[in-house]
Scaffold this active site. Structure first.
Site, PDB file in Angstrom:
ATOM      1  N   GLY A  69     -25.958  51.091  85.708  1.00 15.94           N
ATOM      2  CA  GLY A  69     -25.785  51.856  84.474  1.00 15.94           C
ATOM      3  C   GLY A  69     -26.443  53.222  84.572  1.00 15.94           C
ATOM      4  O   GLY A  69     -25.929  54.230  84.049  1.00 15.94           O
ATOM      5  N   THR A  70     -27.569  53.276  85.243  1.00 18.51           N
ATOM      6  CA  THR A  70     -28.299  54.542  85.398  1.00 18.51           C
ATOM      7  C   THR A  70     -27.420  55.569  86.120  1.00 18.51           C
ATOM      8  O   THR A  70     -27.358  56.738  85.712  1.00 18.51           O
ATOM      9  CB  THR A  70     -29.602  54.303  86.192  1.00 18.51           C
ATOM     10  OG1 THR A  70     -30.391  53.360  85.458  1.00 18.51           O
ATOM     11  CG2 THR A  70     -30.385  55.587  86.392  1.00 18.51           C
ATOM     12  N   ASN A 149     -31.093  49.662  73.169  1.00 17.42           N
ATOM     13  CA  ASN A 149     -31.606  48.535  73.944  1.00 17.42           C
ATOM     14  C   ASN A 149     -32.898  47.946  73.396  1.00 17.42           C
ATOM     15  O   ASN A 149     -33.265  46.842  73.751  1.00 17.42           O
ATOM     16  CB  ASN A 149     -31.815  48.951  75.408  1.00 17.42           C
ATOM     17  CG  ASN A 149     -32.558  50.246  75.547  1.00 17.42           C
ATOM     18  OD1 ASN A 149     -32.140  51.267  75.005  1.00 17.42           O
ATOM     19  ND2 ASN A 149     -33.664  50.234  76.255  1.00 17.42           N
ATOM     20  N   GLN A 179     -25.575  48.262  76.701  1.00 25.76           N
ATOM     21  CA  GLN A 179     -25.970  47.125  75.843  1.00 25.76           C
ATOM     22  C   GLN A 179     -24.859  46.736  74.866  1.00 25.76           C
ATOM     23  O   GLN A 179     -25.035  45.782  74.098  1.00 25.76           O
ATOM     24  CB  GLN A 179     -27.244  47.464  75.051  1.00 25.76           C
ATOM     25  CG  GLN A 179     -28.474  47.660  75.907  1.00 25.76           C
ATOM     26  CD  GLN A 179     -28.994  46.378  76.544  1.00 25.76           C
ATOM     27  OE1 GLN A 179     -28.554  45.271  76.225  1.00 25.76           O
ATOM     28  NE2 GLN A 179     -29.936  46.519  77.464  1.00 25.76           N
ATOM     29  N   SER A 199     -22.933  48.351  82.770  1.00 26.48           N
ATOM     30  CA  SER A 199     -23.745  47.747  83.833  1.00 26.48           C
ATOM     31  C   SER A 199     -23.487  46.243  83.833  1.00 26.48           C
ATOM     32  O   SER A 199     -23.443  45.619  82.770  1.00 26.48           O
ATOM     33  CB  SER A 199     -25.223  48.037  83.575  1.00 26.48           C
ATOM     34  OG  SER A 199     -26.007  47.428  84.566  1.00 26.48           O
ATOM     35  N   HIS A 201     -25.335  43.673  85.112  1.00 23.42           N
ATOM     36  CA  HIS A 201     -26.405  42.664  85.035  1.00 23.42           C
ATOM     37  C   HIS A 201     -26.873  42.363  83.612  1.00 23.42           C
ATOM     38  O   HIS A 201     -27.745  41.529  83.408  1.00 23.42           O
ATOM     39  CB  HIS A 201     -27.578  43.027  85.954  1.00 23.42           C
ATOM     40  CG  HIS A 201     -28.458  44.141  85.496  1.00 23.42           C
ATOM     41  ND1 HIS A 201     -29.696  43.930  84.932  1.00 23.42           N
ATOM     42  CD2 HIS A 201     -28.291  45.474  85.523  1.00 23.42           C
ATOM     43  CE1 HIS A 201     -30.261  45.099  84.660  1.00 23.42           C
ATOM     44  NE2 HIS A 201     -29.426  46.054  85.003  1.00 23.42           N
ATOM     45  N   THR A 238     -18.148  52.720 101.056  1.00 28.49           N
ATOM     46  CA  THR A 238     -17.442  51.432 101.123  1.00 28.49           C
ATOM     47  C   THR A 238     -17.766  50.606  99.880  1.00 28.49           C
ATOM     48  O   THR A 238     -18.936  50.504  99.480  1.00 28.49           O
ATOM     49  CB  THR A 238     -17.856  50.683 102.412  1.00 28.49           C
ATOM     50  OG1 THR A 238     -17.512  51.520 103.514  1.00 28.49           O
ATOM     51  CG2 THR A 238     -17.138  49.349 102.531  1.00 28.49           C
ATOM     52  N   CYS A 323     -37.659  49.205  81.399  1.00 33.06           N
ATOM     53  CA  CYS A 323     -37.632  50.359  82.302  1.00 33.06           C
ATOM     54  C   CYS A 323     -38.824  51.284  82.129  1.00 33.06           C
ATOM     55  O   CYS A 323     -39.002  52.184  82.918  1.00 33.06           O
ATOM     56  CB  CYS A 323     -36.343  51.132  82.128  1.00 33.06           C
ATOM     57  SG  CYS A 323     -34.907  50.169  82.564  1.00 33.06           S
TER      58      CYS A 323
HETATM   59  N1  PLP Z   1     -28.756  52.137  79.445  1.00 30.82           N
HETATM   60  C1  PLP Z   1     -29.254  51.173  78.663  1.00 30.82           C
HETATM   61  C2  PLP Z   1     -29.037  51.241  77.190  1.00 30.82           C
HETATM   62  C3  PLP Z   1     -29.960  50.103  79.223  1.00 30.82           C
HETATM   63  O1  PLP Z   1     -30.466  49.145  78.442  1.00 30.82           O
HETATM   64  C4  PLP Z   1     -30.152  50.089  80.631  1.00 30.82           C
HETATM   65  C5  PLP Z   1     -30.954  49.024  81.266  1.00 30.82           C
HETATM   66  O2  PLP Z   1     -31.892  48.503  80.678  1.00 30.82           O
HETATM   67  C6  PLP Z   1     -29.588  51.114  81.391  1.00 30.82           C
HETATM   68  C7  PLP Z   1     -28.904  52.127  80.777  1.00 30.82           C
HETATM   69  C8  PLP Z   1     -29.736  51.142  82.883  1.00 30.82           C
HETATM   70  O3  PLP Z   1     -28.873  50.206  83.476  1.00 30.82           O
HETATM   71  P1  PLP Z   1     -29.150  49.758  84.993  1.00 30.82           P
HETATM   72  O4  PLP Z   1     -30.307  48.842  84.970  1.00 30.82           O
HETATM   73  O5  PLP Z   1     -27.881  49.073  85.419  1.00 30.82           O
HETATM   74  O6  PLP Z   1     -29.392  51.010  85.751  1.00 30.82           O
END
Ligand code: PLP
Length: 377
Positions: A69-70, A149, A179, A199, A201, A238, A323
């Site tokens: 997601g980042t 989040n 989220q 994302s 996970h 890849t 995070c």
């Molecule tokens: N954006 C939000 C709102 C999130 O909650 C998160 C992860 O906690 C992310 C982005 C980042 O996602 P990733 O862990 O896949 O980089």
């Protein structure tokens, strides 16, 4: 172990792990290879892309896989600012975005961009009008998350998209839906965002894979990674085939029972509210409506101590976004709560497997924490 931190990451269901194992061990071909093992993988990657795209309600060509997601958030900002480089150097976002948005914005400020951070009210809400009021003729990008989040607040992306058409139709709109995907029903076709990041996970998929939706207005996208031309020529490298397989399988599993899963999580959240608010000095924080996230504060009790105490009893909850552990959460700071409330904020987040017994155990541990310790804030 009692796991109440599904907004941080989720357990991987067995069928997801099996799908990945199959790709890792047997279907390991490179999708760019010309022989059958490779070509079969190219077809499978196309099918997996379609599975995720269907869940988002967009054409597969609009979806690029990313590493997380980042990456999607960073790429979205970069893509929008490049396409709109002649519109201006102003960005509108919120003070409660994930660090994956706030940190790039901070860096961009040093590069000559101007960023307006719209702050929420004390409940975490931001009406669309507040975002739109910050938009100017030189606003290249508006980036507002779909679901917060830490609070579970749902932001009005559709209204923002509609308002932008009138206020500045050139401004591109990104939403971080990490989220929100498969938690809050939405369709990329009708949401009105030009860019949407996801994302895997957070929905029972593996870590290390995400996706970025690039809508029909994203006509001038500079490749993020020039190279072999994978991901529609925009992000070479890849394909992470096992991760993509796991992402698609997780989407398939969640979608198969989506209505039941969402109402189960909403029911668990309502039960948690009932049980937790019976604890002395415990208050709700925000009024987020997403079914899987609940923020509360044990007023006067430091959140890190609560998290540590519960952890010692095998209960996983969070003191805010995973995070930025150790640092005060920018989301809680933006609510401008009294110090004793802000210092005691914890987040519980739920998944399809969460039970009422999990909530009972957590509530009992929180009550014991309250009763056995003096407040310190
Ligand atoms: N954006 C939000 C709102 C999130 O909650 C998160 C992860 O906690 C992310 C982005 C980042 O996602 P990733 O862990 O896949 O980089």
């Amino acid at each position: 172990m009692i796991y109440l931190d599904h907004a941080a990451t989720t357990p991987l269901p067995r069928p997801v792990a099996d799908a990945m194992y199959q790709v890792l061990t047997e279907e390991f071909g490179n999708p760019s290879a010309q022989y059958a093992l490779g070509q079969t993988m190219a077809e499978r990657v196309a099918a997996w892309r379609k599975t995720v795209a269907d869940a988002l309600d967009c054409p597969p060509e609009a979806l690029c896989f990313t590493s997380c997601g980042t990456e999607g958030d960073n790429w979205a900002i970069q893509a929008a600012l490049w396409q709109n480089r002649r519109v201006g150097k102003h960005i509108v976002t919120t003070a409660v975005e994930h660090s994956a948005i706030l940190q790039p914005c901070q860096w961009l400020t040093q590069q000559g961009y101007e960023v307006t951070y719209v702050v929420p009210d004390s409940k975490g809400n931001i009406p669309a009008e507040r975002i739109l009021a910050a938009v100017r003729p030189d606003t290249a990008l508006v980036s507002v998350m779909l679901v917060n989040n830490e609070l579970g607040t749902i932001y009005p992306i559709r209204e923002i998209a509609q308002g932008l058409k009138a206020k500045n139709p050139q401004t591109l709109l990104h939403t971080d839906a990490v989220q929100g995907f498969l938690k809050v029903p939405f369709s990329a076709r009708t949401l009105g965002a030009d860019l949407i990041s996801l994302s895997a996970h957070k929905i029972g998929g593996p870590k290390g894979i995400g996706a970025l939706y690039l809508g029909p207005r994203m006509k001038n996208v500079k490749p993020l990674l020039p190279g072999g031309g994978q991901e529609h020529g925009l992000r070479s490298g890849t394909e992470a085939t096992a991760q993509i397989a796991g992402f698609a399988k997780a989407v398939e599993l969640r979608q198969a029972n989506l209505t039941e899963t969402l109402s189960h999580m909403a029911e668990i959240k309502a039960y948690a509210v009932e049980q937790l608010t019976a604890i002395p000095d415990l208050v709700l924080v925000g009024d987020g409506e997403a079914p899987h996230i609940l923020a509360v504060s044990l007023v006067g009790w430091p959140s890190q101590n609560i998290v540590n105490d519960l952890s010692a009893q095998g209960i996983c909850i969070s003191a805010g976004s995973a995070c930025h552990q150790g640092k005060p959460s920018q989301v809680v700071a933006a609510l401008k709560l009294p110090k004793k409330v802000a210092g005691g904020v914890i987040r519980l987040s739920f998944g399809p497997e969460t039970t009422r017994a999990d909530i009972d155990a957590c509530a009992a541990a929180l009550r014991r924490h309250h009763d056995s310790r003096f407040p310190m804030l």
